[in-house]
Design an enzyme around this catalytic site. Structure first.
Site, PDB file in Angstrom:
ATOM      1  N   SER A 127     -53.162  49.780  34.484  1.00  0.00           N
ATOM      2  CA  SER A 127     -52.530  49.905  33.278  1.00  0.00           C
ATOM      3  C   SER A 127     -50.906  50.392  33.669  1.00  0.00           C
ATOM      4  O   SER A 127     -51.135  51.358  34.927  1.00  0.00           O
ATOM      5  CB  SER A 127     -52.998  50.833  32.327  1.00  0.00           C
ATOM      6  OG  SER A 127     -51.889  51.277  31.379  1.00  0.00           O
ATOM      7  N   TYR A 152     -56.576  57.984  28.380  1.00  0.00           N
ATOM      8  CA  TYR A 152     -57.008  56.888  28.742  1.00  0.00           C
ATOM      9  C   TYR A 152     -55.863  56.409  30.413  1.00  0.00           C
ATOM     10  O   TYR A 152     -57.017  55.258  31.094  1.00  0.00           O
ATOM     11  CB  TYR A 152     -55.784  55.924  28.379  1.00  0.00           C
ATOM     12  CG  TYR A 152     -55.160  54.044  27.775  1.00  0.00           C
ATOM     13  CD1 TYR A 152     -56.977  53.137  28.199  1.00  0.00           C
ATOM     14  CD2 TYR A 152     -54.394  54.232  28.131  1.00  0.00           C
ATOM     15  CE1 TYR A 152     -56.729  52.296  28.616  1.00  0.00           C
ATOM     16  CE2 TYR A 152     -54.101  52.470  28.574  1.00  0.00           C
ATOM     17  CZ  TYR A 152     -55.128  51.800  28.542  1.00  0.00           C
ATOM     18  OH  TYR A 152     -54.946  50.756  29.272  1.00  0.00           O
TER      19      TYR A 152
HETATM   20  N1  LIG Z   1     -52.614  44.683  25.948  1.00  0.00           N
HETATM   21  C1  LIG Z   1     -51.700  45.644  26.904  1.00  0.00           C
HETATM   22  O1  LIG Z   1     -50.952  45.135  26.604  1.00  0.00           O
HETATM   23  C2  LIG Z   1     -52.608  46.317  28.241  1.00  0.00           C
HETATM   24  C3  LIG Z   1     -51.879  46.904  28.881  1.00  0.00           C
HETATM   25  C4  LIG Z   1     -52.489  48.056  30.086  1.00  0.00           C
HETATM   26  C5  LIG Z   1     -53.681  47.499  30.444  1.00  0.00           C
HETATM   27  N2  LIG Z   1     -54.285  46.583  29.647  1.00  0.00           N
HETATM   28  C6  LIG Z   1     -55.685  46.626  29.832  1.00  0.00           C
HETATM   29  O2  LIG Z   1     -56.323  44.949  30.153  1.00  0.00           O
HETATM   30  C7  LIG Z   1     -57.461  44.654  29.082  1.00  0.00           C
HETATM   31  C8  LIG Z   1     -57.812  43.634  27.961  1.00  0.00           C
HETATM   32  O3  LIG Z   1     -56.563  44.663  27.296  1.00  0.00           O
HETATM   33  P1  LIG Z   1     -56.344  43.770  25.987  1.00  0.00           P
HETATM   34  O4  LIG Z   1     -55.102  44.040  25.275  1.00  0.00           O
HETATM   35  O5  LIG Z   1     -56.586  42.460  26.189  1.00  0.00           O
HETATM   36  O6  LIG Z   1     -57.358  44.825  24.931  1.00  0.00           O
HETATM   37  P2  LIG Z   1     -58.489  44.322  24.191  1.00  0.00           P
HETATM   38  O7  LIG Z   1     -59.109  45.538  23.360  1.00  0.00           O
HETATM   39  O8  LIG Z   1     -57.917  43.448  22.984  1.00  0.00           O
HETATM   40  O9  LIG Z   1     -59.681  43.961  24.612  1.00  0.00           O
HETATM   41  C9  LIG Z   1     -60.387  44.550  25.505  1.00  0.00           C
HETATM   42  C10 LIG Z   1     -62.179  43.605  25.201  1.00  0.00           C
HETATM   43  O10 LIG Z   1     -63.233  44.263  25.389  1.00  0.00           O
HETATM   44  C11 LIG Z   1     -64.228  44.390  24.773  1.00  0.00           C
HETATM   45  N3  LIG Z   1     -64.764  45.653  24.966  1.00  0.00           N
HETATM   46  C12 LIG Z   1     -64.486  47.591  24.577  1.00  0.00           C
HETATM   47  N4  LIG Z   1     -65.465  48.277  25.520  1.00  0.00           N
HETATM   48  C13 LIG Z   1     -65.836  46.922  25.750  1.00  0.00           C
HETATM   49  C14 LIG Z   1     -67.425  47.755  26.136  1.00  0.00           C
HETATM   50  N5  LIG Z   1     -67.670  48.915  25.871  1.00  0.00           N
HETATM   51  N6  LIG Z   1     -67.981  47.308  26.196  1.00  0.00           N
HETATM   52  C15 LIG Z   1     -67.681  45.557  26.466  1.00  0.00           C
HETATM   53  N7  LIG Z   1     -66.212  45.028  25.617  1.00  0.00           N
HETATM   54  C16 LIG Z   1     -66.044  46.408  25.533  1.00  0.00           C
HETATM   55  C17 LIG Z   1     -63.109  44.564  23.057  1.00  0.00           C
HETATM   56  O11 LIG Z   1     -64.328  44.353  22.290  1.00  0.00           O
HETATM   57  C18 LIG Z   1     -62.429  43.778  23.249  1.00  0.00           C
HETATM   58  O12 LIG Z   1     -62.358  42.265  23.133  1.00  0.00           O
HETATM   59  C19 LIG Z   1     -58.003  46.503  28.805  1.00  0.00           C
HETATM   60  O13 LIG Z   1     -58.918  46.549  30.264  1.00  0.00           O
HETATM   61  C20 LIG Z   1     -56.393  46.836  28.553  1.00  0.00           C
HETATM   62  O14 LIG Z   1     -56.961  48.919  28.920  1.00  0.00           O
HETATM   63  C21 LIG Z   1     -54.056  46.373  28.504  1.00  0.00           C
END
Ligand SMILES: NC(=O)c1ccc[n+]([C@@H]2O[C@H](COP(=O)([O-])OP(=O)(O)OC[C@H]3O[C@@H](n4cnc5c(N)ncnc54)[C@H](O)[C@@H]3O)[C@@H](O)[C@H]2O)c1
Length: 336
Positions: A127, A152
């Site tokens: 991230s 985080y």
């Molecule tokens: N969306 C953004 O702007 C952004 C920015 C930087 C990093 N990220 C990273 O990208 C990745 C995806 O983000 P996103 O926006 O799709 O988030 P999101 O919350 O929509 O998706 C994450 C998914 O992981 C599942 N999950 C969470 N904990 C879990 C566990 N312990 N076991 C199994 N499943 C689990 C959740 O149910 C969810 O469906 C994450 O790692 C997030 O930290 C996202």
């Protein structure tokens, strides 16, 4: 290819799985479909993937190592993309343990499964928040990132460190992707664009933190997916020029690398809101508030390495991306 994608009920994971399935890959989607936000939205994303015969759903938590081993043993994936995580900076102040469980214990289980099942390449989500207190812009993967401002961010940095040890010890090729504020259709209800859209359409005020003096390198979902697919297809290799006397944080003698996936185009929050108001044809009532703990004022991605190595850089303008989001939101929630 057979690919395990974790977080397939999530925003980015569902969009990535859709892209991989559409091009003919087999996807094994791991997600515990937790209730951090609206579960019906997660189920609706999964329902779109279930129409592909090559999609297999595996519903359990990353902390459940027996189930992870079972899935890897049964499906023998060649590649793995780890997107499942407890996301969100602000929630990490409320529920820090959720981040250690999903992002540290869970990621360790993914690394172990990759090691024992001879996975060719692990790509995982990091991230922009790892840049923490850094102020040198644009943020570069070659900068040191040792000053996280939230747990985080610390867990995402921990993922990069853990991945490096597996690349070094077991030769597991790993690529960490630092995403910058991803937005677009099927987006996350805890993020600003979603919250703003909902409140504006319901005639409620929107909370504007740091009195609107934020800027973000907003990155459109399909650009992020393109970046993930390109890096997934291009297995990480050692950097033979890496030198321990002047260690470059972004590469290694091990098959380990990092990329920023950002738009290289920071946008002021007030401009972002103005574009949203234009798309919705309504003015927002703004509730100006101070900066929230754990937040950073600005993000701006240096994407030179992504461009050089993958021949690609995200470039959807916010005018197009926000219009697409608003179109999806109105359709999904039944606004005319
Ligand atoms: N969306 C953004 O702007 C952004 C920015 C930087 C990093 N990220 C990273 O990208 C990745 C995806 O983000 P996103 O926006 O799709 O988030 P999101 O919350 O929509 O998706 C994450 C998914 O992981 C599942 N999950 C969470 N904990 C879990 C566990 N312990 N076991 C199994 N499943 C689990 C959740 O149910 C969810 O469906 C994450 O790692 C997030 O930290 C996202």
């Amino acid at each position: 290819m057979r690919i395990v994608v974790t977080g397939t009920a999530g925003f980015i994971g569902a969009a990535l799985a859709d892209n991989l399935l559409a091009r003919g890959d087999e996807v094994i989607g791991v997600d515990n479909v937790n209730d951090y936000y609206d579960v019906t939205l997660k189920q609706a994303r999964l329902a779109r993937l279930q129409k592909y015969p090559a999609f297999t759903e595996a519903r359990f938590a990353l902390e459940d190592r027996q189930n992870i081993d079972r899935v890897f043993a049964r499906h023998r994936p060649q590649r793995v993309v780890n997107l499942a995580a407890q996301a969100g900076v602000r929630y990490s102040l409320k529920n820090p343990r959720a981040y250690i469980n999903a992002n540290v214990v869970g990621f360790c289980n993914v690394l172990e499964a990759c090691r024992h099942h001879e996975v060719e390449h692990l790509v995982y989500a990091s991230s922009s928040s790892v840049y923490g207190a850094n102020r040198s812009m644009p943020f570069s993967i070659h900068d040191n990132v040792d000053h996280p401002l939230s747990l985080y961010a610390a867990t995402k940095k921990a993922n990069e460190l853990m991945a490096h040890t597996y690349s070094h010890l077991y030769g597991l090729p790993t690529t960490g992707l630092r995403f910058f504020t991803v937005y677009g259709p099927w987006g996350r209800p805890d993020m600003a664009l979603f919250l703003f859209t909902r409140n504006i359409l319901e005639g409620k005020p929107i909370d504007v933190f740091n009195h609107g003096d934020h800027s973000r390198d907003f990155t459109y979902i399909s650009d992020v997916v393109e970046g993930i697919v390109r890096t997934l297809d291009n297995i990480a290799k050692p950097n033979d020029a890496w030198n321990g006397e002047a260690p470059d944080p972004g590469t290694s003698k091990a098959p380990y690398r990092l990329y920023n996936i950002g738009n290289h185009q920071p946008v002021k929050l007030m401009r972002f809101i103005e574009v949203l108001e234009n798309c919705l044809g309504r003015k927002a009532e703004k509730n100006f508030l101070p900066m929230q703990s754990g937040d950073v004022e600005a993000t701006y991605a240096d994407v030179a390495d992504l461009t050089k190595d993958m021949g690609y850089q995200p470039q959807t303008p916010i005018e197009t991306g926000i219009a697409n989001f608003v179109g999806w939101y109105k359709d999904y929630y039944g606004y005319s």
